[in-house]
Motif scaffolding. Structure first.
Motif, mmCIF file in Angstrom:
data_model
loop_
_atom_site.group_PDB
_atom_site.id
_atom_site.type_symbol
_atom_site.label_atom_id
_atom_site.label_comp_id
_atom_site.label_asym_id
_atom_site.label_seq_id
_atom_site.Cartn_x
_atom_site.Cartn_y
_atom_site.Cartn_z
ATOM 1 N N THR A 181 -29.365 16.533 17.664
ATOM 2 C CA THR A 181 -28.010 17.062 17.513
ATOM 3 C C THR A 181 -27.320 17.081 18.871
ATOM 4 O OG1 THR A 181 -28.811 18.446 15.715
ATOM 5 C CG2 THR A 181 -26.670 19.005 16.627
ATOM 6 N N HIS A 182 -26.076 16.626 18.893
ATOM 7 C CA HIS A 182 -25.303 16.532 20.134
ATOM 8 C C HIS A 182 -24.290 17.680 20.148
ATOM 9 C CE1 HIS A 182 -27.288 12.697 20.710
ATOM 10 N NE2 HIS A 182 -26.981 12.421 19.448
ATOM 11 N N ASN A 183 -24.753 18.821 20.650
ATOM 12 C CA ASN A 183 -23.998 20.068 20.535
ATOM 13 C C ASN A 183 -22.660 20.060 21.269
ATOM 14 O OD1 ASN A 183 -26.064 21.197 19.022
ATOM 15 N ND2 ASN A 183 -27.048 22.150 20.789
ATOM 16 N N LEU A 184 -22.532 19.205 22.273
ATOM 17 C CA LEU A 184 -21.300 19.190 23.066
ATOM 18 C C LEU A 184 -20.572 17.854 22.932
ATOM 19 C CD1 LEU A 184 -22.546 21.144 26.195
ATOM 20 C CD2 LEU A 184 -20.901 21.940 24.475
ATOM 21 N N CYS A 185 -20.617 17.316 21.736
ATOM 22 C CA CYS A 185 -19.806 16.145 21.397
ATOM 23 C C CYS A 185 -19.195 16.412 20.033
ATOM 24 C CB CYS A 185 -20.646 14.869 21.377
ATOM 25 S SG CYS A 185 -19.665 13.407 20.939
ATOM 26 N N GLY A 186 -17.980 16.947 20.054
ATOM 27 C CA GLY A 186 -17.371 17.257 18.771
ATOM 28 C C GLY A 186 -16.094 18.057 18.889
ATOM 29 N N ILE A 187 -15.663 18.531 17.749
ATOM 30 C CA ILE A 187 -14.404 19.264 17.645
ATOM 31 C C ILE A 187 -14.710 20.763 17.592
ATOM 32 C CG2 ILE A 187 -12.225 19.466 16.382
ATOM 33 C CD1 ILE A 187 -12.997 16.582 17.369
ATOM 34 N N PHE A 188 -14.025 21.513 18.437
ATOM 35 C CA PHE A 188 -14.196 22.963 18.496
ATOM 36 C C PHE A 188 -12.828 23.620 18.314
ATOM 37 C CE2 PHE A 188 -17.915 21.273 20.423
ATOM 38 C CZ PHE A 188 -18.916 22.222 20.327
#
Length: 196
Positions: A128-135
């Motif tokens: 899982t790529h916790n710091l690649c995404g929409i927040f």
């Protein structure tokens, strides 16, 4: 003609780089630095691209696009997110780290599309790529609660909010440049013009 995404992008560049033993954001990369490479490849696709950092170390960046982390002593992406959402309220932000320069625009587009009905939407391959995404700024209260309880795990933030994890199949796209070997391999995989 590129139509930029309607959301803002923030590149996280305030880590310790302890495994690299030098500031990875300033490493040479495709005739510039890694941070400049990441910034310039993403800039055409977003209405605005900002850099989050502990200090001002970027000679190419207009200072209005620099977000200085309020807490300079503790290295934590949770603290960086807290500072970011004090600036960007009532909106969603695409978050990516400086050391993941191969995430494609198509992948980013899918994450944005899939994020419509959740507060956090991140990528997953074999991990899982916790710091690649929409927040979403909706998570601000959770962040403040975590900080007050000295909790700094990003996945704790994710699982305690309305989240979605999107599966992707290209592991190489999510390569993180964490150490000297990663860096050497990444230099061999640079695609110019910027990979789409």
């Amino acid at each position: 003609m590129i139509t930029p995404f309607e959301i803002t992008c923030v590149i996280l560049s305030g880590g310790k780089s302890s495994r690299m033993e030098e500031d990875k954001s300033l490493l040479p990369f495709a005739s510039k630095t890694l941070i400049q490479y990441q910034y310039e490849r993403l800039k055409p696709y977003f209405k605005d691209v900002y850099i989050s950092s502990k200090v001002d170390k970027f000679d190419f960046l207009d200072k209005k696009y620099l977000i200085i982390d309020e807490n300079k002593e503790v290295f934590s992406p949770i603290l960086a997110l807290d500072t970011i959402f004090k600036i960007f309220q009532n909106q969603k932000i695409f978050i990516i780290t400086v050391d993941s320069p191969f995430v494609s625009i198509e992948t980013i587009s899918k994450l944005i599309y899939e994020s419509k009905d959740c507060d956090i939407c991140i990528a997953q391959t074999e991990k899982t790529h916790n710091l690649c995404g929409i927040f979403s700024s909706n998570i601000s209260i959770s962040i403040k609660t975590m900080i007050s309880n000295h909790i700094h795990k990003v996945f704790y933030l994710i699982k305690n909010n309305k989240f979605k994890i999107i599966q992707f199949h290209n592991n190489g796209e999510f390569t993180n440049i964490n150490n000297k070997n990663d860096y050497k391999e990444a230099l061999n995989n640079i695609i110019l013009p910027y990979n789409r």
